[in-house]
Design an enzyme around this catalytic site. Structure first.
Site, mmCIF file in Angstrom:
data_model
loop_
_atom_site.group_PDB
_atom_site.id
_atom_site.type_symbol
_atom_site.label_atom_id
_atom_site.label_comp_id
_atom_site.label_asym_id
_atom_site.label_seq_id
_atom_site.Cartn_x
_atom_site.Cartn_y
_atom_site.Cartn_z
ATOM 1 N N ASP A 126 0.860 -1.178 0.000
ATOM 2 C CA ASP A 126 0.000 0.000 0.000
ATOM 3 C C ASP A 126 0.897 1.229 0.000
ATOM 4 O O ASP A 126 1.907 1.261 0.705
ATOM 5 C CB ASP A 126 -0.884 -0.006 1.255
ATOM 6 C CG ASP A 126 -2.290 0.482 0.963
ATOM 7 O OD1 ASP A 126 -2.427 1.595 0.430
ATOM 8 O OD2 ASP A 126 -3.252 -0.250 1.292
ATOM 9 N N HIS A 364 -11.335 -3.230 2.898
ATOM 10 C CA HIS A 364 -11.256 -2.869 4.318
ATOM 11 C C HIS A 364 -12.070 -1.628 4.655
ATOM 12 O O HIS A 364 -12.146 -1.264 5.825
ATOM 13 C CB HIS A 364 -9.788 -2.649 4.692
ATOM 14 C CG HIS A 364 -9.199 -1.443 4.016
ATOM 15 N ND1 HIS A 364 -8.992 -1.390 2.654
ATOM 16 C CD2 HIS A 364 -8.813 -0.243 4.498
ATOM 17 C CE1 HIS A 364 -8.496 -0.198 2.340
ATOM 18 N NE2 HIS A 364 -8.380 0.519 3.438
HETATM 19 O O1 TEU Z 1 -9.811 5.459 1.558
HETATM 20 C C1 TEU Z 1 -10.263 6.608 0.925
HETATM 21 C C2 TEU Z 1 -11.721 6.794 0.820
HETATM 22 O O2 TEU Z 1 -12.145 7.720 0.196
HETATM 23 C C3 TEU Z 1 -12.660 5.892 1.444
HETATM 24 O O3 TEU Z 1 -12.608 4.600 1.169
HETATM 25 C C4 TEU Z 1 -12.828 6.232 2.846
HETATM 26 O O4 TEU Z 1 -12.625 5.146 3.669
HETATM 27 C C5 TEU Z 1 -14.192 6.751 2.894
HETATM 28 O O5 TEU Z 1 -14.197 7.883 3.646
HETATM 29 C C6 TEU Z 1 -15.200 5.769 3.315
HETATM 30 O O6 TEU Z 1 -16.387 6.422 3.606
HETATM 31 C C7 TEU Z 1 -8.460 5.308 1.726
HETATM 32 C C8 TEU Z 1 -8.188 4.079 2.556
HETATM 33 O O7 TEU Z 1 -8.633 2.962 1.857
HETATM 34 C C9 TEU Z 1 -8.829 4.258 3.881
HETATM 35 O O8 TEU Z 1 -8.730 3.112 4.682
HETATM 36 C C10 TEU Z 1 -8.170 5.435 4.545
HETATM 37 O O9 TEU Z 1 -8.839 5.704 5.747
HETATM 38 C C11 TEU Z 1 -8.210 6.679 3.677
HETATM 39 O O10 TEU Z 1 -7.851 6.421 2.336
HETATM 40 C C12 TEU Z 1 -7.224 7.686 4.180
HETATM 41 O O11 TEU Z 1 -5.923 7.235 3.975
#
Ligand code: TEU
Length: 590
Positions: A126, A364
């Site tokens: 990641d 996730h």
């Molecule tokens: O996620 C970015 C994102 O826009 C979404 O998946 C976020 O979780 C969303 O607000 C859900 O409603 C990525 C990652 O996958 C996530 O786990 C992180 O929290 C986020 O970026 C910040 O790094």
């Protein structure tokens, strides 16, 4: 009706033999090995604990490699294991070149890479470079206004006419994804910094060439360590709006900042530069950009090999179909099958001639697919998880399996707010309550959409804590683990695991599954998801009943089945003229 024989067994046995040869050949494909790959996502803190501290770790992952090889996946995508204060479970990185002691050491990671490679499994890291942690040395240095790194982040004065640090003095009114404001006050300099996710995740200023070179250097360091690609966190947010980069604040329009930041004007330039500077194509790496707010046009440009940017992107469009128009993820709306399949079909069509799709229903950040798109009640869980797998894996693109999805893990029975751990869920609860929303409503939204559903520990077996840890798990195991676990599924030839294994083997063996042109059939049908995949004279038909009610076969509305061959079905007792609840069939037409 058609030749069933033991055809699907034959296909799978044949493909098992072909798998390693096919994988070796795929490495040589000029258009990318990742086109025949299936990726498995690991969220390390919830995968497997090896030292009894209740938190998953890297040696735990290594200990499960044989399981992943048995499933047949080609690639592991590892969610962040870097040093991190864990404000957002590792998506807030304080050192890109070290492993957080919670998860192990760099040596543990080297061992994981080596042992995965021994089994023919690749490893994708990641990459979280839209923002760092507020504990990263770059940011700590940037806090000093005289520092050369001041411009590595976005620092702005308080709104004119206000007292810095008091309510309402933020440079603009944008809210963060996981916090009430996208601006955090830093008393040392009396200024605010931008963090569109949370105060612990300040946004990097990609306009500054030194920032970009520092990121590329770090990526080259990882490539030299032997990794096989990068999953790039919110990568379409790196080019910020001109209003902000020219020294002002975020452009107005809507409270949340994400939509206003996505797909900025220098996105393609930055991605192409990164590709050249790191040698992403040269090293034949899998690069998947997570892109909230990206359209199919953006994705086509980013993934067109001729442009040298990324190999694929994660779209969010199909993840947003069960929310009310104009609302956010917490404004619940029913999901319509015609809209879901229509959306995936639009991406298939849009990327048919240039570019490449990634395919996912689970990760996730999302509730469990079987609970959200299927039916997780006992009579339907297994078949609905299988049928969702059938549909997803038979689209054109690279399928992603999220830990536990391969045996049908479900949402957790969360109740009170104390059951949740995720920064997004806790922030939403606090803000919505402060805004006057009744708690019962808030909890209804959370139990439907919280990211925590994906983050309960993997249910390995029916022993204590589902075999995840010998200690106290950091997050409660779903109480259904005695019935739903990997060990049970591995032993049961009728399990979701066995079905996903066959889907993966089918992709490895069958050129039409990989390359065939996609065409959606019966777009308005409320129960059936049907499509064909065509490559020259070869044509596959997929028919899936995506409902918990039986459904009549749509006579006369699907291609002729004379002499068709059943490659894989969910129901051994399939009946002519009818599809059982959540029954699906993959057929090769004559
Ligand atoms: O996620 C970015 C994102 O826009 C979404 O998946 C976020 O979780 C969303 O607000 C859900 O409603 C990525 C990652 O996958 C996530 O786990 C992180 O929290 C986020 O970026 C910040 O790094």
């Amino acid at each position: 009706m058609y030749r069933t024989a033991e055809t699907y067994t034959v296909v799978v046995v044949m493909s098992a033999a072909l798998t390693s040869a096919a994988a070796a050949a795929a490495d040589q494909r000029p258009d990318g090995w990742w086109k025949s790959a299936v990726v498995y996502q690991i969220y390390p803190r919830s995968f497997q604990d090896s030292n009894g501290d209740g938190l998953g770790d890297i040696p735990g992952i290594t200990s499960r490699l044989d399981y992943l090889a048995e499933l047949g996946v080609d690639v592991i995508w590892l969610s962040p294991v870097y040093r991190s204060p864990q404000v957002d479970n590792g998506y807030d990185i304080s050192d890109y070149r070290d492993i957080d002691p919670l998860f192990g050491t760099l040596e543990d990671l080297d061992t994981l890479i080596a042992q995965a490679h021994e089994r023919g499994v690749k490893l994708v890291m990641d990459l979280v470079v839209n923002h760092t942690s507020d504990q990263h040395a770059w940011f700590t240095e940037s806090r000093d206004p005289a520092s050369a790194k001041r411009d590595w982040y976005f620092w702005r004065p308080a709104r004119p006419g206000t007292v810095p640090g008091t309510p309402g003095a933020e440079p603009d009114g944008s809210i963060a994804a996981f916090a009430p404001s996208a601006w955090t006050f830093d008393p040392a300099s009396g200024q605010y910094y931008l963090g569109i996710f949370s105060p612990g995740q300040p946004d990097l200023n990609w306009e500054n060439p030194d920032v970009r070179e520092a990121v590329y250097a770090m990526m080259r360091w990882w490539v030299a360590r032997g990794i096989d690609g990068f999953r790039m966190d919110v990568i379409n947010l790196i080019s910020k709006p001109e209003e902000l980069t020219s020294g002002a604040v975020l452009p107005p329009g809507g409270e949340s900042s994400l939509g206003r930041i996505a797909n900025g004007r220098r996105l393609h330039e930055f991605l192409a530069e990164m590709n050249r500077a790191v040698g992403l194509d040269e090293h034949r790496l899998l690069t998947v950009g997570e892109m909230p707010g990206a359209t199919v046009e953006v994705a086509r440009a980013v993934t067109d090999p001729a442009r040298g940017e990324l190999t694929m992107v994660f779209t969010f469009e199909h993840m947003n179909l069960d929310q009310a128009p104009g609302g956010d993820k917490w404004d619940l709306a029913g999901l319509s099958l015609p809209r879901l399949k229509g959306n995936l079909a639009a991406w298939q069509d849009g990327l048919a001639d240039a570019g490449w799709n990634s395919l996912y229903l689970d990760n996730h950040d999302q509730p469990r697919a079987v609970s959200r798109f299927g039916d997780d009640s006992p009579p339907h869980r297994v078949n609905s998880a299988k049928t969702l797998g059938t549909v997803l894996h038979l689209h054109k693109g690279t399928p992603y399996v999220y830990q536990g999805e391969e045996f049908g893990m479900t949402n957790a029975p969360f109740g009170a707010i104390g059951d949740y751990r995720d920064v997004e869920s806790l922030n939403y609860h606090a803000l919505a309550l402060a805004g006057g929303r009744p708690e019962a409503d808030v909890l209804r939204s959370l139990v439907a959409k919280s990211r925590d559903h994906a983050r309960t520990p993997v249910q390995w077996d029916a022993t204590d804590n589902a075999g995840f840890t010998t200690g106290t798990p950091w997050f409660a195991v779903n109480p259904n683990y005695a019935a739903i676990n990997a060990e049970q599924a591995r032993r049961d030839p009728g399990s979701v695991f066995a079905h996903v294994q066959k889907l993966i083997a089918l992709r490895h063996a069958d050129e039409t599954v990989r390359e065939g042109r996609f065409a959606l059939l019966l777009p308005d049908h409320e129960q059936i998801w049907a499509f064909t995949r065509t490559r020259g004279d070869d044509r596959l038909l997929v028919v899936a009943n995506c409902s918990s009610l039986p459904c009549a076969w749509p006579v006369g509305q699907l291609p002729d089945l004379t002499d068709a061959e059943l490659l894989l079905g969910t129901h051994a007792d399939a009946r002519d003229g009818e599809l059982a609840p959540w029954e699906s069939r993959i057929l090769r037409l004559a």
